[in-house]
Design a protein around this motif. Structure first.
Motif, PDB file in Angstrom:
ATOM      1  N   THR A   1       0.814  -1.214   0.000  1.00 49.19           N
ATOM      2  CA  THR A   1       0.000   0.000   0.000  1.00 49.19           C
ATOM      3  C   THR A   1       0.849   1.268   0.000  1.00 49.19           C
ATOM      4  OG1 THR A   1      -0.165  -0.087   2.420  1.00 49.19           O
ATOM      5  CG2 THR A   1      -1.956  -1.096   1.145  1.00 49.19           C
ATOM      6  N   SER A   2       2.158   1.123   0.043  1.00 51.20           N
ATOM      7  CA  SER A   2       3.062   2.264   0.048  1.00 51.20           C
ATOM      8  C   SER A   2       2.883   3.098  -1.212  1.00 51.20           C
ATOM      9  CB  SER A   2       4.507   1.778   0.134  1.00 51.20           C
ATOM     10  OG  SER A   2       5.403   2.853  -0.094  1.00 51.20           O
ATOM     11  N   GLY A   3       2.956   4.408  -1.059  1.00 51.36           N
ATOM     12  CA  GLY A   3       2.875   5.289  -2.219  1.00 51.36           C
ATOM     13  C   GLY A   3       3.970   5.011  -3.235  1.00 51.36           C
ATOM     14  N   SER A   4       5.127   4.563  -2.767  1.00 45.94           N
ATOM     15  CA  SER A   4       6.244   4.290  -3.679  1.00 45.94           C
ATOM     16  C   SER A   4       6.054   2.994  -4.466  1.00 45.94           C
ATOM     17  CB  SER A   4       7.563   4.241  -2.902  1.00 45.94           C
ATOM     18  OG  SER A   4       7.541   3.181  -1.972  1.00 45.94           O
ATOM     19  N   ALA A   5       5.054   2.186  -4.106  1.00 37.80           N
ATOM     20  CA  ALA A   5       4.801   0.919  -4.800  1.00 37.80           C
ATOM     21  C   ALA A   5       3.583   1.003  -5.721  1.00 37.80           C
ATOM     22  CB  ALA A   5       4.605  -0.193  -3.780  1.00 37.80           C
ATOM     23  N   ARG A   6       3.161   2.205  -6.035  1.00 39.58           N
ATOM     24  CA  ARG A   6       1.936   2.420  -6.807  1.00 39.58           C
ATOM     25  C   ARG A   6       1.928   1.668  -8.142  1.00 39.58           C
ATOM     26  NH1 ARG A   6      -2.099   5.342  -4.543  1.00 39.58           N
ATOM     27  NH2 ARG A   6      -0.289   5.955  -3.424  1.00 39.58           N
ATOM     28  N   GLY A   7       3.081   1.470  -8.736  1.00 39.28           N
ATOM     29  CA  GLY A   7       3.162   0.787 -10.023  1.00 39.28           C
ATOM     30  C   GLY A   7       2.760  -0.677  -9.966  1.00 39.28           C
ATOM     31  N   TYR A   8       2.735  -1.248  -8.756  1.00 41.24           N
ATOM     32  CA  TYR A   8       2.387  -2.664  -8.586  1.00 41.24           C
ATOM     33  C   TYR A   8       0.977  -2.831  -8.016  1.00 41.24           C
ATOM     34  CZ  TYR A   8       7.382  -2.963  -9.158  1.00 41.24           C
ATOM     35  OH  TYR A   8       8.647  -2.826  -9.649  1.00 41.24           O
ATOM     36  N   TRP A   9       0.251  -1.752  -7.934  1.00 33.50           N
ATOM     37  CA  TRP A   9      -1.013  -1.750  -7.223  1.00 33.50           C
ATOM     38  C   TRP A   9      -2.074  -2.558  -7.954  1.00 33.50           C
ATOM     39  CZ3 TRP A   9      -2.328  -1.305  -2.598  1.00 33.50           C
ATOM     40  CH2 TRP A   9      -3.643  -1.122  -2.248  1.00 33.50           C
ATOM     41  N   ASP A  10      -2.806  -3.367  -7.197  1.00 33.79           N
ATOM     42  CA  ASP A  10      -3.935  -4.124  -7.741  1.00 33.79           C
ATOM     43  C   ASP A  10      -4.947  -4.331  -6.620  1.00 33.79           C
ATOM     44  OD1 ASP A  10      -5.777  -5.812  -8.908  1.00 33.79           O
ATOM     45  OD2 ASP A  10      -4.296  -7.285  -9.561  1.00 33.79           O
ATOM     46  N   GLU A  11      -5.989  -3.541  -6.642  1.00 31.17           N
ATOM     47  CA  GLU A  11      -7.018  -3.611  -5.609  1.00 31.17           C
ATOM     48  C   GLU A  11      -7.710  -4.973  -5.584  1.00 31.17           C
ATOM     49  OE1 GLU A  11     -11.221  -1.396  -4.712  1.00 31.17           O
ATOM     50  OE2 GLU A  11      -9.517  -0.126  -5.231  1.00 31.17           O
ATOM     51  N   ASN A  12      -7.744  -5.659  -6.719  1.00 32.32           N
ATOM     52  CA  ASN A  12      -8.428  -6.950  -6.789  1.00 32.32           C
ATOM     53  C   ASN A  12      -7.816  -7.987  -5.854  1.00 32.32           C
ATOM     54  OD1 ASN A  12     -10.428  -6.232  -8.678  1.00 32.32           O
ATOM     55  ND2 ASN A  12      -8.903  -6.364 -10.309  1.00 32.32           N
ATOM     56  N   VAL A  13      -6.526  -7.918  -5.622  1.00 37.96           N
ATOM     57  CA  VAL A  13      -5.882  -8.868  -4.699  1.00 37.96           C
ATOM     58  C   VAL A  13      -6.386  -8.620  -3.285  1.00 37.96           C
ATOM     59  CG1 VAL A  13      -3.696  -9.745  -3.801  1.00 37.96           C
ATOM     60  CG2 VAL A  13      -3.854  -9.034  -6.190  1.00 37.96           C
ATOM     61  N   TRP A  14      -6.541  -7.363  -2.923  1.00 34.75           N
ATOM     62  CA  TRP A  14      -7.075  -7.029  -1.600  1.00 34.75           C
ATOM     63  C   TRP A  14      -8.529  -7.497  -1.470  1.00 34.75           C
ATOM     64  CZ3 TRP A  14      -4.510  -4.941   2.576  1.00 34.75           C
ATOM     65  CH2 TRP A  14      -3.179  -4.602   2.345  1.00 34.75           C
TER      66      TRP A  14
END
Length: 171
Positions: A143-156
């Motif tokens: 959830t880090s702002g620096s990891a935004r490129g890997y973000w996928d809400e579907n996993v959550w």
């Protein structure tokens, strides 16, 4: 200790990061860095009915959610942490003691440290095959702002559905 563990017995999920970020350590609140999406995502997928502020992290226990890190005495971005900062055995002992239903690693880096891997490339998001006693393991995008490129809400969302379905089947 940078941030106290938020742990009691039989939680639904314990979210585990690598270490407190600098802003979190300064404010003495988990996931307090600018741009961190932790409280937004747990609210939007259904873990909490309202979006909590980082300062309200103790209230997560009301929703059967706990928090910890693998490095309790270090802080900062993952790239600055040393292997000696991590206490995987201490983490496992806490999970065995408190026996949450799930541990969710907040990001592949926390999972990499737990599994003693050199890289994160072989770690897949989602449910893992390993368990700690009865606790199932799950990896979600950081959830880090620096990891935004890997973000996928579907996993959550997948994690929330696993917990919701488990509650339905227990009744």
């Amino acid at each position: 200790m940078k941030l106290p563990d938020l742990l009691i017995e039989d939680l639904d999920v314990v979210f585990c990061g690598t270490a407190a970020g600098d802003k979190s350590a300064e404010l003495k609140a988990y996931y307090a860095g600018p741009g961190n999406q932790f409280y937004s995502i747990i609210n939007s997928v259904g873990f909490t009915p309202i979006k909590l502020l980082p300062s309200q992290f103790p209230d997560l226990l009301n929703y059967r959610i706990g928090l910890t890190d693998i490095a309790k005495f270090a802080q900062g971005v993952d790239a600055k942490l040393k292997s000696s900062d991590f206490d995987v055995m201490g983490f496992k002992e806490k999970i065995i003691k408190y026996q949450p239903k799930y541990v969710c690693f907040n990001g592949k880096e926390a999972a990499r440290v737990f599994y003693s891997l050199k890289q994160t490339k072989n770690i897949k998001y989602g449910i893992q095959t390993d368990i700690i006693k009865k606790t199932k393991l799950f990896v979600a995008p950081s959830t880090s702002g620096s990891a935004r490129g890997y973000w996928d809400e579907n996993v959550w969302k997948e994690l929330f559905e696993l917990l919701k379905n488990r509650k339905v089947h227990k009744s």
